[in-house]
Design a protein around this motif. Structure first.
Motif, PDB file in Angstrom:
ATOM      1  N   ASN A  13      -4.853 -12.187  11.658  1.00 50.37           N
ATOM      2  CA  ASN A  13      -3.429 -12.503  11.773  1.00 50.37           C
ATOM      3  C   ASN A  13      -2.621 -12.148  10.530  1.00 50.37           C
ATOM      4  OD1 ASN A  13      -1.587 -13.873  13.674  1.00 50.37           O
ATOM      5  ND2 ASN A  13      -3.575 -14.688  14.307  1.00 50.37           N
ATOM      6  N   VAL A  14      -2.847 -10.976   9.992  1.00 53.09           N
ATOM      7  CA  VAL A  14      -2.150 -10.573   8.764  1.00 53.09           C
ATOM      8  C   VAL A  14      -0.731 -10.108   9.105  1.00 53.09           C
ATOM      9  CG1 VAL A  14      -2.152  -8.901   6.863  1.00 53.09           C
ATOM     10  CG2 VAL A  14      -4.318  -9.836   7.709  1.00 53.09           C
ATOM     11  N   PRO A  15       0.276 -10.689   8.469  1.00 48.70           N
ATOM     12  CA  PRO A  15       1.639 -10.186   8.687  1.00 48.70           C
ATOM     13  C   PRO A  15       1.745  -8.764   8.133  1.00 48.70           C
ATOM     14  CG  PRO A  15       1.642 -12.306   7.556  1.00 48.70           C
ATOM     15  CD  PRO A  15       0.246 -11.796   7.521  1.00 48.70           C
ATOM     16  N   LEU A  16       1.957  -7.804   9.022  1.00 53.18           N
ATOM     17  CA  LEU A  16       1.852  -6.391   8.646  1.00 53.18           C
ATOM     18  C   LEU A  16       3.166  -5.676   8.925  1.00 53.18           C
ATOM     19  CD1 LEU A  16      -0.164  -4.129   7.827  1.00 53.18           C
ATOM     20  CD2 LEU A  16      -0.821  -3.953  10.220  1.00 53.18           C
ATOM     21  N   ARG A  17       3.614  -4.863   7.948  1.00 53.00           N
ATOM     22  CA  ARG A  17       4.888  -4.161   8.110  1.00 53.00           C
ATOM     23  C   ARG A  17       4.733  -2.731   7.597  1.00 53.00           C
ATOM     24  NH1 ARG A  17      10.126  -5.905   8.853  1.00 53.00           N
ATOM     25  NH2 ARG A  17       9.475  -8.069   8.772  1.00 53.00           N
ATOM     26  N   VAL A  18       5.286  -1.781   8.337  1.00 52.60           N
ATOM     27  CA  VAL A  18       5.267  -0.380   7.915  1.00 52.60           C
ATOM     28  C   VAL A  18       6.667  -0.016   7.441  1.00 52.60           C
ATOM     29  CG1 VAL A  18       4.874   2.006   8.659  1.00 52.60           C
ATOM     30  CG2 VAL A  18       3.465   0.168   9.604  1.00 52.60           C
ATOM     31  N   LEU A  19       6.783   0.538   6.231  1.00 51.16           N
ATOM     32  CA  LEU A  19       8.098   0.841   5.652  1.00 51.16           C
ATOM     33  C   LEU A  19       8.079   2.177   4.919  1.00 51.16           C
ATOM     34  CD1 LEU A  19       7.303  -2.252   3.938  1.00 51.16           C
ATOM     35  CD2 LEU A  19       9.671  -2.338   4.599  1.00 51.16           C
ATOM     36  N   SER A  20       9.274   2.651   4.547  1.00 57.62           N
ATOM     37  CA  SER A  20       9.354   3.883   3.780  1.00 57.62           C
ATOM     38  C   SER A  20       9.319   3.589   2.284  1.00 57.62           C
ATOM     39  CB  SER A  20      10.655   4.610   4.104  1.00 57.62           C
ATOM     40  OG  SER A  20      10.908   5.561   3.105  1.00 57.62           O
ATOM     41  N   SER A  21       8.562   4.399   1.546  1.00 54.44           N
ATOM     42  CA  SER A  21       8.531   4.200   0.097  1.00 54.44           C
ATOM     43  C   SER A  21       9.749   4.835  -0.558  1.00 54.44           C
ATOM     44  CB  SER A  21       7.250   4.793  -0.478  1.00 54.44           C
ATOM     45  OG  SER A  21       7.209   6.171  -0.240  1.00 54.44           O
ATOM     46  N   PHE A  22      10.567   5.507   0.243  1.00 57.31           N
ATOM     47  CA  PHE A  22      11.736   6.179  -0.343  1.00 57.31           C
ATOM     48  C   PHE A  22      13.017   5.361  -0.190  1.00 57.31           C
ATOM     49  CE2 PHE A  22       8.757   9.568   1.062  1.00 57.31           C
ATOM     50  CZ  PHE A  22       8.329   9.935  -0.208  1.00 57.31           C
ATOM     51  N   ASP A  23      12.997   4.312   0.655  1.00 49.71           N
ATOM     52  CA  ASP A  23      14.188   3.460   0.815  1.00 49.71           C
ATOM     53  C   ASP A  23      14.232   2.403  -0.278  1.00 49.71           C
ATOM     54  OD1 ASP A  23      14.781   4.839   3.063  1.00 49.71           O
ATOM     55  OD2 ASP A  23      14.162   3.275   4.481  1.00 49.71           O
ATOM     56  N   GLU A  24      15.443   1.985  -0.610  1.00 48.43           N
ATOM     57  CA  GLU A  24      15.608   0.899  -1.590  1.00 48.43           C
ATOM     58  C   GLU A  24      15.096  -0.416  -1.009  1.00 48.43           C
ATOM     59  OE1 GLU A  24      16.985   0.037  -4.796  1.00 48.43           O
ATOM     60  OE2 GLU A  24      16.233   2.084  -4.926  1.00 48.43           O
ATOM     61  N   PRO A  25      14.367  -1.220  -1.784  1.00 46.92           N
ATOM     62  CA  PRO A  25      13.982  -2.528  -1.247  1.00 46.92           C
ATOM     63  C   PRO A  25      15.222  -3.394  -1.018  1.00 46.92           C
ATOM     64  CG  PRO A  25      13.206  -2.272  -3.530  1.00 46.92           C
ATOM     65  CD  PRO A  25      13.843  -0.985  -3.141  1.00 46.92           C
ATOM     66  N   ASP A  26      15.151  -4.220   0.007  1.00 41.02           N
ATOM     67  CA  ASP A  26      16.312  -5.034   0.370  1.00 41.02           C
ATOM     68  C   ASP A  26      15.952  -6.509   0.167  1.00 41.02           C
ATOM     69  OD1 ASP A  26      18.373  -6.328   1.537  1.00 41.02           O
ATOM     70  OD2 ASP A  26      18.122  -5.470   3.536  1.00 41.02           O
ATOM     71  N   PHE A  27      16.489  -7.085  -0.921  1.00 41.33           N
ATOM     72  CA  PHE A  27      16.143  -8.478  -1.231  1.00 41.33           C
ATOM     73  C   PHE A  27      17.170  -9.456  -0.681  1.00 41.33           C
ATOM     74  CE2 PHE A  27      13.989  -6.088  -4.607  1.00 41.33           C
ATOM     75  CZ  PHE A  27      12.695  -6.511  -4.360  1.00 41.33           C
ATOM     76  N   LYS A  48       0.843  -1.199   0.000  1.00 43.74           N
ATOM     77  CA  LYS A  48       0.000   0.000   0.000  1.00 43.74           C
ATOM     78  C   LYS A  48       0.879   1.250   0.000  1.00 43.74           C
ATOM     79  CE  LYS A  48      -2.010   3.512   2.335  1.00 43.74           C
ATOM     80  NZ  LYS A  48      -1.588   4.410   3.424  1.00 43.74           N
ATOM     81  N   PHE A  49       0.580   2.174  -0.897  1.00 44.91           N
ATOM     82  CA  PHE A  49       1.348   3.416  -0.971  1.00 44.91           C
ATOM     83  C   PHE A  49       0.445   4.590  -0.596  1.00 44.91           C
ATOM     84  CE2 PHE A  49       3.461   0.356  -3.589  1.00 44.91           C
ATOM     85  CZ  PHE A  49       4.803   0.528  -3.245  1.00 44.91           C
ATOM     86  N   GLY A  50       0.853   5.329   0.423  1.00 44.15           N
ATOM     87  CA  GLY A  50       0.051   6.440   0.929  1.00 44.15           C
ATOM     88  C   GLY A  50       0.193   7.692   0.069  1.00 44.15           C
ATOM     89  N   CYS A  64       1.634  -7.884   4.255  1.00 43.63           N
ATOM     90  CA  CYS A  64       1.006  -6.627   3.849  1.00 43.63           C
ATOM     91  C   CYS A  64       1.990  -5.518   4.207  1.00 43.63           C
ATOM     92  CB  CYS A  64      -0.315  -6.436   4.596  1.00 43.63           C
ATOM     93  SG  CYS A  64      -1.144  -4.906   4.145  1.00 43.63           S
ATOM     94  N   GLN A  65       2.475  -4.828   3.187  1.00 42.79           N
ATOM     95  CA  GLN A  65       3.482  -3.784   3.418  1.00 42.79           C
ATOM     96  C   GLN A  65       2.839  -2.411   3.236  1.00 42.79           C
ATOM     97  OE1 GLN A  65       6.447  -4.886   0.468  1.00 42.79           O
ATOM     98  NE2 GLN A  65       7.256  -6.524   1.770  1.00 42.79           N
ATOM     99  N   ILE A  66       2.906  -1.614   4.285  1.00 45.73           N
ATOM    100  CA  ILE A  66       2.334  -0.261   4.234  1.00 45.73           C
ATOM    101  C   ILE A  66       3.491   0.714   4.008  1.00 45.73           C
ATOM    102  CG2 ILE A  66       1.008   1.497   5.513  1.00 45.73           C
ATOM    103  CD1 ILE A  66      -0.697  -0.969   5.096  1.00 45.73           C
ATOM    104  N   TYR A  67       3.603   1.227   2.790  1.00 43.50           N
ATOM    105  CA  TYR A  67       4.687   2.169   2.479  1.00 43.50           C
ATOM    106  C   TYR A  67       4.211   3.586   2.741  1.00 43.50           C
ATOM    107  CZ  TYR A  67       7.322  -1.566   0.325  1.00 43.50           C
ATOM    108  OH  TYR A  67       8.030  -2.707   0.123  1.00 43.50           O
ATOM    109  N   THR A  68       5.022   4.330   3.513  1.00 41.50           N
ATOM    110  CA  THR A  68       4.613   5.692   3.839  1.00 41.50           C
ATOM    111  C   THR A  68       5.817   6.624   3.790  1.00 41.50           C
ATOM    112  OG1 THR A  68       3.421   7.005   5.481  1.00 41.50           O
ATOM    113  CG2 THR A  68       4.714   5.169   6.343  1.00 41.50           C
ATOM    114  N   ASP A  69       5.684   7.815   4.402  1.00 41.21           N
ATOM    115  CA  ASP A  69       6.765   8.796   4.303  1.00 41.21           C
ATOM    116  C   ASP A  69       7.730   8.725   5.483  1.00 41.21           C
ATOM    117  OD1 ASP A  69       4.970   9.755   6.138  1.00 41.21           O
ATOM    118  OD2 ASP A  69       4.578  11.655   5.124  1.00 41.21           O
TER     119      ASP A  69
END
Ligand code: ADP
Ligand code: ASP
Ligand code: MG
Length: 419
Positions: A223-237, A7-9, A169-174
């Protein structure tokens, strides 16, 4: 390969350049082999702009039409993002809430999701497409467009993740995760690697707008695996799978947590309080005051009752600032009927809350909180506690000072690592 809902805010899709950046990020996940369902908000400021437009016509517009208007913001973003993805050779299709059958009740402006039919989404995922869904909206059983309340795209994302049994579920924010408090108020607030679901629910309920309350409730229920992250950081694979070690994970297992005394400080500026003084003290008095308030659909938060020396009662309660005038009018009527002395109101108050599961096993947190506020000469108007939180109401001018003082008193700031 995982199925991820991202999700992108508003800020993350706030300009065409940012939408292009989001498309680049999604492409990286696709190239990595993940199936992606995307949920987007309206471009930042757009929902507010639409609200202003509506209110320039009618201060209280009809709820159904209001939803038709507000839902348009997200429709712009799904189309633009899908175009950006297709341009990159990533097959994508945009869908409004109604098109993917996000069924809600008919409580316009604050609808609840009842069901999501996942078969349409699955079919497209199986064809290798990225699905781009408009957040914040659904349809009721008569096909009317509904919206889910401010910040509701978070809930769309979590509900989709639950329906699809997504891996995350990844919540991308600022900001790059959930912090000990709003980093805009306390610059040295610390990002939490993990926060328990219970704490996150309290933080969201007590005013931390980083996640919508209903999204957290939904995540807990399914029980949704939920994570809050920045949409400006590089994804880390490099981690086990898709960016798992970044941001803040909402965890359902307390035991593995390093038990901090306090995990975070939430605050809420949308508070107002009302006092009715000199009410005859007899059985049923609380009901005769709060009954009419409840009937007028005003939610009550904290309540205090004191018996004065003359044997009458003073009754104070807090409500959302938007309901202040309505509650005051109802209370004046009640005061007349009960023969109360006076009604007083104050809508320049805020609530500051300490949250932490560690409180269950530690005494003395309340007294430390009160001492810290006293040292800053901040007067406490109201107090309420539960097992994992303590809230105080103070004058709004002390919000920043109070939050900063408490943040430092409880040692929540970033640890400086010595080289
Ligand atoms: P989006 O538009 O991506 O949904 P929001 O504005 O709804 O973003 O939520 C992100 C904001 O939440 C941050 O910019 C931050 O100011 C605020 N916030 C409040 N409390 C916290 C907290 N404890 N941790 C992180 N962010 C917080
Ligand atoms: N656009 C809506 C809002 O601003 C929903 C969301 O962004 O989550 O509240
Ligand atoms: Mg939000």
């Amino acid at each position: 390969m995982a199925l991820i809902v991202q999700k992108f805010g508003g800020t993350s899709v706030g300009t065409v350049e940012r939408i292009e950046n989001v498309a680049d990020r999604i492409k990286k996940f696709r190239d990595h082999g993940d199936d992606i369902v995307v949920v987007v908000s309206a471009m930042s400021g757009e929902t507010n702009r639409l609200i202003t437009l509506a209110q320039s016509i009618d201060e209280k517009p009809e709820a159904r039409e209001y939803d038709v208007l507000l839902s348009t913001g997200e429709q712009v973003t799904i189309a633009l993002l899908s175009m950006a993805l297709n341009k990159r050779g990533v097959m994508a299709r945009s869908y409004t809430g109604g098109q993917v059958h996000i069924l809600t009740d008919n409580a316009h402006n604050k609808a609840r999701i009842l069901n999501i039919e996942e078969k349409h989404i699955r079919k497209n995922l199986d064809k290798g497409k990225v699905i781009v869904v408009a957040g914040f909206q659904g349809v009721d059983e008569d096909g009317n467009i509904t919206t889910l309340g401010r910040g509701g795209s978070d809930t769309t994302a979590v509900a989709l993740a639950a329906a699809l049994k997504a891996d995350e579920c990844q919540i991308y924010t600022d900001v790059d995760g959930v912090y000990t408090t709003d980093p805009r108020v306390v610059p040295d607030a610390r990002r939490l690697d993990k926060i328990t679901f219970e704490e996150m629910l309290e933080m969201a309920s007590l005013g931390s707008k980083v996640l919508q309350i209903r999204a957290v409730e939904f995540a807990g229920k399914y029980n949704v695996p939920l994570r809050v992250l920045s949409s400006f950081d590089e994804p880390d694979f490099n981690q086990d799978s898709s960016a798992k070690k970044q941001g803040t994970l909402i965890t359902y297992e307390e035991d593995e947590m390093e038990q901090a005394l306090i995990s975070g400080i939430a605050f809420n500026r949308d508070e107002a309080k009302l006092t009715i003084q000199g009410v005859p003290d007899k059985p049923g008095v609380a009901y005769s005051i709060l009954g009419p308030i409840g009937e007028s659909n005003v939610e009550i938060d904290m309540i205090i009752q004191n018996i004065g020396a003359d044997g009458t009662t003073d009754f104070t309660f807090s409500v959302h600032r938007n309901d202040f005038e309505l509650a005051q009018n109802v209370l004046k009527k009640v005061a007349n009927e009960l023969g109360a002395r006076e009604v007083k109101g104050d809508d320049k108050i805020v609530k500051i809350s300490l949250v932490g599961v560690g409180m269950r096993s530690h005494a003395g947190i309340a007294s430390k909180m009160f001492k810290t506020l006293a040292e800053e000469s901040i007067n406490i108007d109201m107090i309420s506690t539960s097992e994992i939180k303590i809230s105080v109401v103070v004058d709004e001018k002390y919000l920043e000072l109070g939050v900063r003082a408490l943040h430092s008193a409880f040692g929540l700031e970033q640890k400086i690592v010595e080289q």
